[in-house]
Structures are given as C-alpha cells and as structure tokens.
Design a protein around this motif. Structure first.
Motif, PDB file in Angstrom:
ATOM      1  N   CYS A 153      -6.098 -97.464  -0.390  1.00 48.24           N
ATOM      2  CA  CYS A 153      -6.564 -97.173  -1.742  1.00 48.24           C
ATOM      3  C   CYS A 153      -5.608 -96.264  -2.503  1.00 48.24           C
ATOM      4  N   ASN A 154      -4.623 -95.675  -1.817  1.00 49.93           N
ATOM      5  CA  ASN A 154      -3.707 -94.771  -2.521  1.00 49.93           C
ATOM      6  C   ASN A 154      -2.257 -94.902  -2.093  1.00 49.93           C
ATOM      7  N   LYS A 204       5.887 -95.067   3.811  1.00 50.11           N
ATOM      8  CA  LYS A 204       4.629 -95.057   3.067  1.00 50.11           C
ATOM      9  C   LYS A 204       4.900 -94.578   1.656  1.00 50.11           C
ATOM     10  N   MET A 205       4.649 -95.434   0.664  1.00 47.51           N
ATOM     11  CA  MET A 205       4.855 -95.086  -0.736  1.00 47.51           C
ATOM     12  C   MET A 205       3.512 -94.748  -1.369  1.00 47.51           C
ATOM     13  N   MET A 206       3.355 -93.482  -1.755  1.00 49.29           N
ATOM     14  CA  MET A 206       2.117 -93.059  -2.390  1.00 49.29           C
ATOM     15  C   MET A 206       2.061 -93.583  -3.827  1.00 49.29           C
ATOM     16  N   TRP A 207       0.876 -93.848  -4.312  1.00 44.19           N
ATOM     17  CA  TRP A 207       0.694 -94.282  -5.687  1.00 44.19           C
ATOM     18  C   TRP A 207       0.442 -93.058  -6.556  1.00 44.19           C
ATOM     19  N   ASN A 208       1.292 -92.877  -7.536  1.00 45.81           N
ATOM     20  CA  ASN A 208       1.255 -91.687  -8.388  1.00 45.81           C
ATOM     21  C   ASN A 208       0.758 -92.074  -9.773  1.00 45.81           C
ATOM     22  N   ILE A 209      -0.485 -91.735 -10.042  1.00 41.96           N
ATOM     23  CA  ILE A 209      -1.067 -92.064 -11.347  1.00 41.96           C
ATOM     24  C   ILE A 209      -1.178 -90.826 -12.235  1.00 41.96           C
ATOM     25  N   GLY A 210      -1.655 -89.716 -11.694  1.00 44.45           N
ATOM     26  CA  GLY A 210      -1.896 -88.559 -12.542  1.00 44.45           C
ATOM     27  C   GLY A 210      -1.167 -87.305 -12.155  1.00 44.45           C
ATOM     28  N   ALA A 211      -0.237 -87.382 -11.191  1.00 45.29           N
ATOM     29  CA  ALA A 211       0.413 -86.165 -10.699  1.00 45.29           C
ATOM     30  C   ALA A 211       1.624 -85.751 -11.509  1.00 45.29           C
ATOM     31  N   GLY A 212       2.132 -86.598 -12.382  1.00 47.18           N
ATOM     32  CA  GLY A 212       3.371 -86.295 -13.072  1.00 47.18           C
ATOM     33  C   GLY A 212       4.569 -86.808 -12.301  1.00 47.18           C
ATOM     34  N   SER A 213       5.758 -86.652 -12.878  1.00 45.62           N
ATOM     35  CA  SER A 213       6.964 -87.222 -12.267  1.00 45.62           C
ATOM     36  C   SER A 213       7.923 -86.179 -11.712  1.00 45.62           C
ATOM     37  N   SER A 214       7.617 -84.903 -11.824  1.00 49.98           N
ATOM     38  CA  SER A 214       8.499 -83.891 -11.243  1.00 49.98           C
ATOM     39  C   SER A 214       8.218 -83.749  -9.756  1.00 49.98           C
ATOM     40  N   SER A 215       9.247 -83.387  -9.004  1.00 44.00           N
ATOM     41  CA  SER A 215       9.076 -83.222  -7.562  1.00 44.00           C
ATOM     42  C   SER A 215       8.067 -82.135  -7.251  1.00 44.00           C
ATOM     43  N   GLU A 216       8.094 -81.045  -8.034  1.00 44.44           N
ATOM     44  CA  GLU A 216       7.153 -79.962  -7.802  1.00 44.44           C
ATOM     45  C   GLU A 216       5.711 -80.432  -7.967  1.00 44.44           C
ATOM     46  N   ALA A 217       5.449 -81.181  -9.044  1.00 41.34           N
ATOM     47  CA  ALA A 217       4.087 -81.652  -9.297  1.00 41.34           C
ATOM     48  C   ALA A 217       3.638 -82.651  -8.236  1.00 41.34           C
ATOM     49  N   LEU A 219       4.765 -82.960  -5.001  1.00 39.33           N
ATOM     50  CA  LEU A 219       4.531 -82.292  -3.725  1.00 39.33           C
ATOM     51  C   LEU A 219       3.293 -81.421  -3.777  1.00 39.33           C
ATOM     52  N   SER A 220       3.022 -80.849  -4.937  1.00 39.88           N
ATOM     53  CA  SER A 220       1.832 -80.021  -5.070  1.00 39.88           C
ATOM     54  C   SER A 220       0.565 -80.856  -5.015  1.00 39.88           C
ATOM     55  N   SER A 221       0.543 -81.982  -5.708  1.00 37.08           N
ATOM     56  CA  SER A 221      -0.652 -82.810  -5.769  1.00 37.08           C
ATOM     57  C   SER A 221      -0.916 -83.538  -4.459  1.00 37.08           C
ATOM     58  N   MET A 222       0.127 -83.927  -3.742  1.00 35.18           N
ATOM     59  CA  MET A 222      -0.016 -84.716  -2.524  1.00 35.18           C
ATOM     60  C   MET A 222       0.319 -83.898  -1.281  1.00 35.18           C
ATOM     61  N   SER A 223       0.075 -82.594  -1.340  1.00 40.43           N
ATOM     62  CA  SER A 223       0.479 -81.717  -0.238  1.00 40.43           C
ATOM     63  C   SER A 223      -0.256 -82.016   1.059  1.00 40.43           C
ATOM     64  N   GLN A 224      -1.476 -82.577   0.977  1.00 43.63           N
ATOM     65  CA  GLN A 224      -2.213 -82.887   2.202  1.00 43.63           C
ATOM     66  C   GLN A 224      -1.493 -83.924   3.055  1.00 43.63           C
ATOM     67  N   GLU A 225      -0.713 -84.799   2.406  1.00 40.48           N
ATOM     68  CA  GLU A 225       0.042 -85.799   3.168  1.00 40.48           C
ATOM     69  C   GLU A 225       1.138 -85.156   4.006  1.00 40.48           C
ATOM     70  N   LEU A 226       1.479 -83.894   3.731  1.00 40.48           N
ATOM     71  CA  LEU A 226       2.548 -83.216   4.453  1.00 40.48           C
ATOM     72  C   LEU A 226       2.050 -82.475   5.686  1.00 40.48           C
ATOM     73  N   VAL A 227       0.752 -82.532   5.973  1.00 40.77           N
ATOM     74  CA  VAL A 227       0.197 -81.809   7.122  1.00 40.77           C
ATOM     75  C   VAL A 227       0.831 -82.248   8.440  1.00 40.77           C
ATOM     76  N   ALA A 292       1.923-102.920 -18.326  1.00 41.24           N
ATOM     77  CA  ALA A 292       0.506-102.548 -18.277  1.00 41.24           C
ATOM     78  C   ALA A 292       0.204-101.543 -17.175  1.00 41.24           C
ATOM     79  N   GLY A 293       1.220-101.115 -16.430  1.00 38.45           N
ATOM     80  CA  GLY A 293       0.999-100.197 -15.319  1.00 38.45           C
ATOM     81  C   GLY A 293       0.683 -98.782 -15.778  1.00 38.45           C
ATOM     82  N   LEU A 294      -0.033 -98.054 -14.939  1.00 41.55           N
ATOM     83  CA  LEU A 294      -0.465 -96.696 -15.245  1.00 41.55           C
ATOM     84  C   LEU A 294       0.259 -95.644 -14.424  1.00 41.55           C
ATOM     85  N   GLY A 295       1.177 -96.076 -13.550  1.00 42.82           N
ATOM     86  CA  GLY A 295       1.827 -95.138 -12.653  1.00 42.82           C
ATOM     87  C   GLY A 295       2.953 -94.362 -13.298  1.00 42.82           C
TER      88      GLY A 295
END
Length: 575
Positions: A153-154, A204-217, A219-227, A292-295
């Motif tokens: 789903c993501n 694994k390519m995460m789908w980025n819809i609302g996190a922004g395009s900067s590396s900081e944003a 990594l911050s939004s998807m930090s749980q994937e780094l566990v 038409a993409g939202l990513g």
C-alpha cells in the motif's frame, strides 16, 4: 493450625534439617542453638544494618538464613522448655520452612549464574549477515533494476543487482506464485532461485505523496523504515539529518538478528519509471512521469537481500511439516522478542510482511520485514500515549491484539504493545499449520479481536504437537497479564523441541537439572553447531535461545509446559 499439622508441615521440609548442623562439629551445633548465623557453602549476601532503623526492625538486618537459624533455635528451645505445644510446632515448622527457602534461593543463585555465563558466551558471537558487504551503493545508478517482485500500500519492490548487469537468460525471469496451482512449487522455487542468483538484492521504492522532495523531509517522514538499517546504511552526510519521527523523536535502530530483515542501504533519489509503473501504480508517480500523478519527484529507496517469496505465497502452495511449522512459529517469536527487547513494536505483523528462504537442508528461514507502521520512539518505548483518535495505533486491524483494538483514548491512557506482536504470531500460527486464520475469516466462523472469547478459537490440526497447540492457546489469551511474552513462549517451544521428555516433566521450581542440561546443550552447539543432522535454521534458533537465557523466563516456561501436560493427561484420563 493444629499442633499435628504444624509439626507435619515442618517434617515435610526435612531437607533443611541438614542446615541445623546436626551432622556438623559440636561447636557449630552449639552456635546454631545460640541463634548465631550459620553459613553452609558460599556466604549468602546479607542486608547491611542501617543506623537509623529502630530495634524492632532487627530481623530485617540479617539474611534469610540467619532468620531461619534463630527461628529454628527458638523452636528447639520451646520444644525442650516451656511453652504451648502449638507455639513449639509453629516455630519449628516456620524455621524449617525458611531454611528450605534459603536452600532454594542458593540453588537459584547458582542456576542464574549458569544462565548468565552461557548468555554472555553466546552474546559475544554476533550474528553475521550472509550477504557480502559492499562499500558503495548510495545512488540508484549503482544498481541494475530487474522485475517487480512485490507491491504494497505504500511501496513497490524490485529485484536488483549491484554494479554489474545480470545474466540475460529467459529461464531466470520471475515466476509469480498463484493460488491456482498451475505452477508447481518446486519448479517455481528453482526458477526463483535462478533469478536471485542474478539479482541477489531487492530495492524497495517508497511512494512519496505528501512528504516533499527534500532529503531531510523524506528521511523525517519515513524514518520508521530506517529502524532495521545497519550502521553504514545511510551515507555519512545524510546521517546527521535530524530524523524527526512521528512524535518528534529519532527512531531506534535494531541490531542484526537472523529473523529480522536487514536494510543495507537507504538513500533518496528521483523517482524513475520502473517496469510496470504506469500500469501498477500510476497515481503515485510524479507529474513529470504521469501528468495525473500525485507523487513527488524524489523518494526513499531501501536496499536489502532478495528473498524467494513471502510467507503467504509459500503457504498458498504448500503446507509445512509439523516440525517445520513449529520451527517457523519459533522463528517469529524469536524475531518479535528481539524487537521487544530493543523497545520496538512492529504493529503490522502478517504473512505478507514475513519473507522466506530455505537453508541448505530445505528448512524455511523467516525474516520480519516492513517496519512502516512500527513503534520505535526513544521516549515512550513500548508504551504509547493514547490521548486522541488521531494517534496511530498500528497497521493491520484484523491482527490487532485485544488490548490495542479495544483501547479508548483519553487523558493518561497508555497502550502497552509489549505482548501485542506475540498475539499476532499466535493468530498467524493457524496459517502456518494449514488452517484459515480465524481473524481473517468472515461469517459465523470469523472472529474479531475486539470481542472474541477464547473458547471460540478453532482447533489446530490433530497432528500438531500438543506443546505447540498449548503455545498458540497461550498467545491468544485476551488478557495480556495472562498471556506469556514472546520470550517465554519461545522458551516453551525450545524446551519442547530439544529439552526431552525428562526435562519437560521437571518440577517448575527445580532448575538445577535444567541448568545441567543447558551446559550440555551449550557444548553441543559450540562443538557441532547444534548436533548431527541439524539444519542451520535449528542451529541459529538454539544460539538465539542460549543467548537470551533468563532464569525466571525458563522457570515460567517450564511451569506452563508442565501445566499443559497435566491438563492433557487429565483429559486423556477423563476420556
């Protein structure tokens, strides 16, 4: 309490009579009757007296053995002198009982020391990933991307190889498993193995819809994937980026474990047009690839080992043997225990989020993956403040433990996840042993974790060992206070698989023989890797068991095992 009953209780504790010093030199006997402290063997740890304690608390200034000695002395004085028979019997019985408790505590101290020595020995042997280490790979251009092997789903997952083009052979393409049975499992497994030989990695390519395009944003939004990332997974210049988790905290990182996925690389890059992207997930593509993409243009990529299939795909086409099924449940419990000890709750355990491969003996090896819904905050650990409905309580609602599913938000409310993942393992055990998961089913046979009763749980197949059935029933108890932890449940299966009949029938409190067996087991694992004919999966499980030894956990596991077997024997006798 009658005099006869008091004296009989004292005589039942006859083992402590030797502590009275009756077989010791006369001087020590005299000291015993004077109430002086008598130590047998190694000196017991005593509580140092405090100057501010009143005289009425003098009994708290001495060890348990000293108190037992005084009570025994007074009992004999009353027996030889004046005093009612009732008081004499009570003093003697209490003194003998405390002497036995002191002896039991001394045995426990020795058993605990043995467990600690074995644990320290096997914890020094760090788990090493079979994947060959590589020093580069922090850019998407460093990899050759193959076909899609999974989609959730993501995120979407693709097979990949580092630095070299794969061998372009038609026989090495991916064959997807389906439930129709048109593709035989052995054939699909052979073809998939060929594909893994060409593409040993997975991206694994995460789908980025609302996190922004900067590396900081990102990594911050998807930090749980780094566990589950390793120490070199993130490039140094990105490692200092403030990784703000869901609650503003840097997430925890778990150490390597054979039953937990290991992410070798994590980096951000522009979203490429990968095979099947426009057909499979057009809406999450950026506008430059799909108007038409939202990513967003950039997203997070994770590089890990390529596994042949998920647990769900494997169970759709085959049913493991009863022993293999027990080993698979045990591996899930070991992985969950490893996460819990490091303060991480997965919160989305299901057969789709467990990957599977085979060791040299054909035994399935399982790894827990997909940490996007995990709880890994440094401040709260496994206790999540549940103050409003906006707090995310986890992923898969069907396999959500009762204490999580029934939680009502409010001031001061906290959800305890310490045993939630273990409950999910109990539900997944039905799938492992060839039965439908009762919490996925619909209609009259379906159960909901919110309101099911334990008596409604369906039976496992008759061929499943009784000890394994006991573990599943214990894991699916509604009350977390009555449910064993993942560590205790794993120890029950370890004792059942390798402890032998004599060990499993030991009294719950007698740990000396278990400690002796542990020493023999440790020697066997060190010298022969777990014994002749054992698969590498079994050897790994035994090393995990010995590296996580705990006296209280073992005692509790032996007690559950003994109770379960007593219940089984009573049921057989009643029939």
């Amino acid at each position: 309490m009658s005099v006869k009953h008091a004296i009989s209780r004292g005589l039942e504790l006859g083992r402590s009579v030797f502590q009275l010093g009756l077989l010791k030199p006369a001087a020590r006997v005299a000291a015993k009757f004077r109430g002086e402290r008598l130590r047998v063997g190694q000196p017991a740890r005593t509580v140092q007296p405090q100057t501010f304690l009143p005289s009425r608390y003098r009994y708290y200034r001495m060890s348990l053995s000293g108190l037992a000695a005084q009570l025994q002395s007074r009992g004999f004085r009353r027996l030889l002198g004046s005093g009612s028979p009732r008081n004499r019997g009570v003093f003697l019985a209490l003194g003998l009982g405390l002497g036995l408790i002191e002896q039991q505590l001394e045995d426990d101290r020795k058993s605990s020391a043995t467990c600690q020595e074995i644990q320290a020995l096997f914890r020094k042997k760090k788990f090493q990933s079979p994947q060959k280490p590589f020093t580069l790979g922090y850019k998407l251009e460093d990899y050759v991307i193959g076909k899609q092997i999974g989609k959730g789903c993501n995120a979407a997952v693709y097979e990949a190889a580092a630095f070299a083009a794969p061998q372009d052979d038609g026989k090495c393409s991916l064959v997807e498993l389906d439930s129709s049975g048109s593709v035989e499992w052995q054939e699909a497994r052979a073809v998939r193995s060929c594909s893994i030989a060409s593409y040993p990695l997975a991206v694994k390519m995460m789908w980025n819809i609302g996190a922004g395009s900067s590396s900081e944003a990102i990594l911050s939004s998807m930090s749980q994937e780094l566990v589950p990332t390793g120490p070199q997974a993130v490039k140094q210049e990105n490692a200092v980026v403030p990784l703000n988790g869901h609650f503003g905290c840097v997430p925890k990182r778990v150490t390597a474990h054979p039953n937990v996925i290991r992410v070798h690389r994590a980096f951000t890059a522009e979203v490429p047009l990968l095979p099947g992207a426009r057909e499979e997930y057009p809406d999450v593509l950026p506008a430059r690839l799909n108007p038409a993409g939202l990513g967003n243009n950039r997203t997070l990529f994770l590089v890990m080992k390529n596994y042949p299939c998920t647990l769900r795909q494997y169970l759709e086409v085959t049913v493991p043997s009863r022993r293999q099924g027990a080993l698979m449940v045990l591996q899930l419990l070991e992985g969950v225990d490893h996460l819990c000890k490091q303060g991480v709750a997965h919160r989305d355990l299901k057969s789709d989020n467990v990957l599977l491969e085979f060791d040299s003996g054909g035994c399935p090896r399982l790894v827990i993956t997909d940490f996007g819904c995990c709880l890994a905050e440094r401040d709260c650990g496994l206790q999540l403040p549940f103050t409003s409905h906006w707090v995310n309580r986890g992923g898969n609602g069907c396999l959500m433990a009762p204490e999580v599913a029934t939680a009502v938000p409010g001031p001061g409310v906290v959800i305890d996840y310490s045993k939630a993942d273990a409950w999910a393992v109990g539900a997944m055990a039905y799938e492992v042993f060839g039965r439908p998961n009762p919490f996925y089913s619909t209609g009259s046979e379906g159960l909901e974790s919110r309101r099911y009763q334990e008596t409604q749980l369906p039976l496992l197949p008759a061929g499943v060992p009784a000890d394994t059935q006991l573990v599943v029933r214990l894991l699916l108890r509604r009350s977390p206070s009555k449910r064993p932890s993942a560590r205790v449940a794993a120890d029950i299966l370890h004792l059942s698989l390798w402890g032998g009949q004599a060990l499993a029938n030991q009294d719950q409190a007698s740990m000396k023989k278990i400690a002796d067996w542990l020493l023999c087991q440790s020697a066997a694992v060190l010298l022969r890797g777990g014994g002749p004919g054992r698969s590498s999966v079994e050897a790994e499980l035994q090393r995990c068991f010995l590296a996580n030894l705990g006296l209280e956990d073992l005692r509790m596991a032996a007690g559950f095992l003994l109770f379960g077997r007593e219940q089984q024997n009573r049921g057989i006798a009643a029939n």
